[in-house]
Design a protein around this motif. Sequence first.
Motif, PDB file in Angstrom:
ATOM      1  N   GLU A   1       0.821  -1.214   0.000  1.00 51.64           N
ATOM      2  CA  GLU A   1       0.000   0.000   0.000  1.00 51.64           C
ATOM      3  C   GLU A   1       0.851   1.259   0.000  1.00 51.64           C
ATOM      4  O   GLU A   1       0.343   2.350  -0.299  1.00 51.64           O
ATOM      5  N   ASP A   2       2.121   1.124   0.341  1.00 50.30           N
ATOM      6  CA  ASP A   2       3.041   2.258   0.314  1.00 50.30           C
ATOM      7  C   ASP A   2       3.534   2.435  -1.124  1.00 50.30           C
ATOM      8  O   ASP A   2       4.461   1.762  -1.577  1.00 50.30           O
ATOM      9  N   ARG A   3       2.906   3.341  -1.854  1.00 49.72           N
ATOM     10  CA  ARG A   3       3.208   3.489  -3.277  1.00 49.72           C
ATOM     11  C   ARG A   3       4.643   3.945  -3.519  1.00 49.72           C
ATOM     12  O   ARG A   3       5.282   3.528  -4.485  1.00 49.72           O
ATOM     13  N   ASN A   4       5.136   4.810  -2.657  1.00 49.01           N
ATOM     14  CA  ASN A   4       6.499   5.302  -2.820  1.00 49.01           C
ATOM     15  C   ASN A   4       7.513   4.167  -2.653  1.00 49.01           C
ATOM     16  O   ASN A   4       8.449   4.022  -3.446  1.00 49.01           O
ATOM     17  N   LEU A   5       7.322   3.354  -1.616  1.00 48.32           N
ATOM     18  CA  LEU A   5       8.199   2.216  -1.384  1.00 48.32           C
ATOM     19  C   LEU A   5       8.104   1.218  -2.535  1.00 48.32           C
ATOM     20  O   LEU A   5       9.124   0.690  -3.004  1.00 48.32           O
ATOM     21  N   THR A   6       6.905   0.954  -2.994  1.00 47.16           N
ATOM     22  CA  THR A   6       6.703   0.025  -4.109  1.00 47.16           C
ATOM     23  C   THR A   6       7.425   0.500  -5.351  1.00 47.16           C
ATOM     24  O   THR A   6       8.083  -0.277  -6.052  1.00 47.16           O
ATOM     25  N   GLU A   7       7.327   1.791  -5.646  1.00 45.61           N
ATOM     26  CA  GLU A   7       7.974   2.330  -6.841  1.00 45.61           C
ATOM     27  C   GLU A   7       9.494   2.262  -6.727  1.00 45.61           C
ATOM     28  O   GLU A   7      10.191   1.947  -7.699  1.00 45.61           O
ATOM     29  N   LYS A   8      10.027   2.550  -5.540  1.00 42.77           N
ATOM     30  CA  LYS A   8      11.478   2.441  -5.345  1.00 42.77           C
ATOM     31  C   LYS A   8      11.944   0.999  -5.571  1.00 42.77           C
ATOM     32  O   LYS A   8      12.992   0.758  -6.188  1.00 42.77           O
ATOM     33  N   SER A   9      11.165   0.047  -5.084  1.00 40.17           N
ATOM     34  CA  SER A   9      11.515  -1.360  -5.275  1.00 40.17           C
ATOM     35  C   SER A   9      11.410  -1.752  -6.743  1.00 40.17           C
ATOM     36  O   SER A   9      12.270  -2.484  -7.274  1.00 40.17           O
ATOM     37  N   ARG A  10      10.382  -1.277  -7.417  1.00 35.52           N
ATOM     38  CA  ARG A  10      10.224  -1.581  -8.853  1.00 35.52           C
ATOM     39  C   ARG A  10      11.409  -1.054  -9.646  1.00 35.52           C
ATOM     40  O   ARG A  10      11.951  -1.749 -10.519  1.00 35.52           O
ATOM     41  N   LEU A  11      11.817   0.171  -9.350  1.00 31.45           N
ATOM     42  CA  LEU A  11      12.945   0.764 -10.074  1.00 31.45           C
ATOM     43  C   LEU A  11      14.227  -0.022  -9.834  1.00 31.45           C
ATOM     44  O   LEU A  11      15.006  -0.270 -10.760  1.00 31.45           O
TER      45      LEU A  11
END
Length: 313
Positions: free
Chosen positions: A154-164
């Motif tokens: 649910e933490d979109r910022n954390l998810t995006e950092k992990s995706r990158l």
Amino acid sequence: MWKVGNLQAAKGEKVKGYLEFSLIEEKLPAFLINGETDGPTVLVLAGIHGCEYTSIDAALEFARGLEAKDVKGKVAILPIANPAAFYARSIYVHPKDQKNLNRVFPGKTDGTASEKLAYCLNETAIGSVDYLIDLHGGDMIEALVPFTIYQVTEDRNLTEKSRLLASLFGIDYVVGSTGQVGGSTYSSAAYQGKVAIIAEAGQQGILDRDQSVLLQEGTKNALRSIGVMEGDVINHSTKQLNTFDWSFADFTGLWYPNVEIGQQVAEGVCIGRIADEFGETLKEYFAGTSGVVLFLVTSLAINVKDPLLAIGD
């Protein structure tokens, strides 16, 4: 002074030694590289599954070549995180409790051997870092197309950092997992607020030097992207996958797959069958989604509840 369990490294120092724990018998080989300047703290793991040799080799060679002068921040590397499974050549599971270590994180102090090991790893290493890179590959009976995974939270910022971070390994397929909370290293770490990924390359219990280099170079590129290492970041073209559909065996018997790794399959197509010891079909299996076959069990012998394959879409 940077302390990780019973090991410590001064600023500008590289240390190698064994992590030892009161809860378990295993001693885990570890490298601590404490950079000369401040920066993020990173954990690189391998050998969660003891027969994934290419990823173990990748972590070890990366650790051997990394020096404190190359690092801004701190990097811990544990190339054989499950020594009992490694030396027993145990597929998937810890030999003492027959549990998959990558299904029991964050572990338990009063649990079985795998659960205690997961607890020690989580409390001593994972819980104290900002980033987790967990290197994997196809186990001794698995063929595999290289892919990386991150946890969708649910933490979109954390998810995006992990995706990158997951997109920087030079690996075509990047999977955003929406599976159960915890259990695996990267999922458990993500729900502790860590940027965490798994990178998979290599297969079937074979030490593949080219695939090892792929993981080593991907790890370096990921560390450059967060400022831990110097150098230009190489941006790779990747295919984002949002479905990771596993099939599991309902019977013990003989497994005959109809597909190959890297093959594109349509939902509903027959992907294989399990037969009894007389060759009679017990069950046919069909694709639950359309997509690419990311890994495939290649063993003729199959046990009930064993994974058969996974399709990404």
